[in-house]
Scaffold this active site. Structure first.
Site, mmCIF file in Angstrom:
data_model
loop_
_atom_site.group_PDB
_atom_site.id
_atom_site.type_symbol
_atom_site.label_atom_id
_atom_site.label_comp_id
_atom_site.label_asym_id
_atom_site.label_seq_id
_atom_site.Cartn_x
_atom_site.Cartn_y
_atom_site.Cartn_z
ATOM 1 N N GLU A 103 -22.460 0.255 -3.565
ATOM 2 C CA GLU A 103 -23.558 0.190 -4.522
ATOM 3 C C GLU A 103 -23.345 -0.900 -5.564
ATOM 4 O OE1 GLU A 103 -23.115 4.521 -5.410
ATOM 5 O OE2 GLU A 103 -22.748 3.797 -7.431
ATOM 6 N N CYS A 124 -23.776 -5.611 -11.770
ATOM 7 C CA CYS A 124 -22.489 -4.913 -11.694
ATOM 8 C C CYS A 124 -22.150 -4.723 -10.222
ATOM 9 C CB CYS A 124 -22.618 -3.566 -12.404
ATOM 10 S SG CYS A 124 -21.201 -2.485 -12.171
ATOM 11 N N CYS A 168 -12.242 4.079 -3.685
ATOM 12 C CA CYS A 168 -11.210 3.687 -4.653
ATOM 13 C C CYS A 168 -10.037 4.636 -4.488
ATOM 14 C CB CYS A 168 -11.774 3.803 -6.075
ATOM 15 S SG CYS A 168 -10.643 3.231 -7.372
ATOM 16 N N CYS A 193 -9.134 8.476 -10.849
ATOM 17 C CA CYS A 193 -9.576 8.893 -12.191
ATOM 18 C C CYS A 193 -10.409 10.179 -12.066
ATOM 19 C CB CYS A 193 -10.387 7.782 -12.860
ATOM 20 S SG CYS A 193 -9.425 6.286 -13.127
ATOM 21 N N CYS A 218 -14.430 10.273 -12.151
ATOM 22 C CA CYS A 218 -15.140 9.213 -11.432
ATOM 23 C C CYS A 218 -15.486 9.624 -10.006
ATOM 24 C CB CYS A 218 -14.264 7.951 -11.423
ATOM 25 S SG CYS A 218 -15.026 6.581 -10.544
ATOM 26 N N CYS A 244 -20.562 5.180 -11.503
ATOM 27 C CA CYS A 244 -19.926 4.597 -10.316
ATOM 28 C C CYS A 244 -19.842 5.577 -9.164
ATOM 29 C CB CYS A 244 -18.470 4.242 -10.619
ATOM 30 S SG CYS A 244 -18.256 3.285 -12.044
HETATM 31 N N1 SAH Z 1 -11.661 0.442 -11.482
HETATM 32 C C1 SAH Z 1 -12.170 -0.244 -12.609
HETATM 33 C C2 SAH Z 1 -13.671 -0.455 -12.580
HETATM 34 C C3 SAH Z 1 -14.505 0.724 -12.183
HETATM 35 S S1 SAH Z 1 -15.432 1.734 -13.151
HETATM 36 C C4 SAH Z 1 -11.777 0.444 -13.882
HETATM 37 O O1 SAH Z 1 -11.146 1.498 -13.812
HETATM 38 O O2 SAH Z 1 -12.039 -0.074 -14.951
HETATM 39 C C5 SAH Z 1 -16.127 1.058 -14.573
HETATM 40 C C6 SAH Z 1 -15.944 1.993 -15.768
HETATM 41 O O3 SAH Z 1 -16.696 3.214 -15.640
HETATM 42 C C7 SAH Z 1 -14.503 2.405 -15.971
HETATM 43 O O4 SAH Z 1 -14.209 2.330 -17.340
HETATM 44 C C8 SAH Z 1 -14.498 3.828 -15.498
HETATM 45 O O5 SAH Z 1 -13.421 4.536 -16.044
HETATM 46 C C9 SAH Z 1 -15.850 4.305 -15.962
HETATM 47 N N2 SAH Z 1 -16.379 5.500 -15.297
HETATM 48 C C10 SAH Z 1 -16.229 5.899 -14.027
HETATM 49 N N3 SAH Z 1 -16.874 7.057 -13.806
HETATM 50 C C11 SAH Z 1 -17.450 7.403 -14.960
HETATM 51 C C12 SAH Z 1 -18.244 8.490 -15.388
HETATM 52 N N4 SAH Z 1 -18.561 9.475 -14.546
HETATM 53 N N5 SAH Z 1 -18.669 8.501 -16.667
HETATM 54 C C13 SAH Z 1 -18.338 7.503 -17.522
HETATM 55 N N6 SAH Z 1 -17.579 6.460 -17.186
HETATM 56 C C14 SAH Z 1 -17.135 6.403 -15.929
#
Ligand code: SAH
Length: 345
Positions: A93, A106, A113, A117, A120, A334
């Site tokens: 996406e 974006c 991944c 986290c 996520c 994401c």
């Molecule tokens: N892997 C990279 C980029 C991916 S995500 C990273 O970790 O930075 C981009 C941002 O969105 C990151 O800061 C991630 O922690 C955040 N993110 C992911 N899922 C989320 C969610 N459900 N709510 C808010 N932020 C989220």
């Protein structure tokens, strides 16, 4: 021999290939322009390339392009979320965002991944594979074609961890910022990472002017470990030191992303501790109430809570923005759209 991916070659590499095929060098410039400026989806569109050369190229190279599977348009803002299929059937996406000062895309850097986290959606099934440089470019090229809009900024903040796909990321950056291609300014490009320290340091030495965003999400290492497994590998101060080095070597301002999770990282004590942690760093904290995903119970901090967290940081002289929550009505976070699509299949 495995075929080379033509859209991931630099102009000089392509020229070398074309010469080896016994073709005149100027053809490489034409091909490169079709791919990276005119954004051709295949050789059929290339009107000034002889048929015989197109055939040779088909034999010698692979040519990536994305298939649009779904588009979701936000009713509250102009955000559009695209689900694209890759040649191998995997889906990824990408998001198009319209701002007053220009349009942003974006992009994803991996299929899935492996960083884990907790909040996520991209990481729930682990990583499937890395994206090729061409497949990262294709997301931008496809969106430019579909929307007919000029794209002035790119953020690598979709699914995947860009610094876990380092070599392809770097090649992507070179191609995107190449004067013979779309020629995007390096300053208009931002890479977001969960904090893979050795690769932040490596990136700092590449002599690029791209922006770095660090997903911080906590004010101390114990809390960060609860949200982000990568914190078991690299201690929070080690990550911040790497960011500081990045700033010193590149002069680019740092962004720290902080997703506010109700009752987990949004208390007054968190704000105080975060201020201490970031004191003296030339940085902006980007707050965003966590986007809830159905697989987890995390709840976003409410508007009042987010404002009070912001005020507390500002009182301590930290620069803060609250990110506009764009596209919340269209599976904005994401990996949400991809997941839903896979579940429905
Ligand atoms: N892997 C990279 C980029 C991916 S995500 C990273 O970790 O930075 C981009 C941002 O969105 C990151 O800061 C991630 O922690 C955040 N993110 C992911 N899922 C989320 C969610 N459900 N709510 C808010 N932020 C989220």
């Amino acid at each position: 021999m495995e075929k080379k991916d033509i859209k991931s070659l630099t102009l000089s590499e392509l020229t070398e290939e074309i010469k080896n095929m016994g073709e005149p060098a100027f053809r490489s410039k034409q091909l490169y322009e079709w791919m990276h400026v005119k954004l051709a989806r295949d050789y059929d569109e290339m009107t000034n390339i002889p048929k015989a050369l197109k055939e040779k190229c088909r034999e010698n190279f692979t040519y990536t392009s994305l298939e649009k599977v779904r588009v979701q348009e936000s009713q509250i803002d102009d955000t559009k979320k695209f689900l694209f299929a890759l040649a191998d059937g995997n889906v990824i996406e990408s998001v198009f965002m319209k701002y007053k000062f220009g349009n942003s895309v974006c992009i994803s850097s991996q299929v899935g991944c492996r960083m884990g986290c907790r909040f996520c959606a991209s990481t729930l099934d682990g990583v499937e594979r890395n994206l090729l440089p061409s497949e990262m470019l294709d997301q931008i090229y496809s969106i430019a074609r579909i929307t007919g809009e000029k794209i002035s900024r790119v953020v690598v903040m979709g699914s995947g961890e860009p610094l876990d796909n380092y070599d392809n990321l770097l090649r992507f950056i070179k191609l995107l910022t190449d004067e013979n291609g779309l020629n995007m300014g390096q300053r208009n490009l931002t890479v977001s990472t969960c904090g893979i320290v050795p690769n932040i340091l490596k990136l700092a030495d590449e002599k690029l002017a791209i922006n770095l965003a660090l997903s911080l999400h906590a004010s101390n290492n114990d809390k960060r470990k609860e949200l982000m497994p990568i914190a078991n590998q690299y201690e929070i101060h080690e990550v911040l030191d790497a960011c500081k080095t990045y700033f010193e070597k590149t002069g680019r301002q740092l962004t720290f992303e902080y997703s506010l999770v109700s009752g987990v990282n949004d208390t007054d004590e968190d704000a105080t501790e975060l201020s201490e942690l970031l004191k003296g760093l030339n940085a902006v904290v980007n707050l965003i109430p966590v986007n809830p995903i159905k697989e987890r119970t995390f709840k976003p901090t409410d508007r009042a809570g987010a404002l009070s967290f912001k005020n507390k940081l500002e009182k301590n002289h930290i620069n803060v923005t609250i990110r506009r929550e764009m596209g919340r009505d269209i599976d904005g976070a994401c990996g949400q759209l991809r997941r839903r699509h896979l579940e429905e299949e």
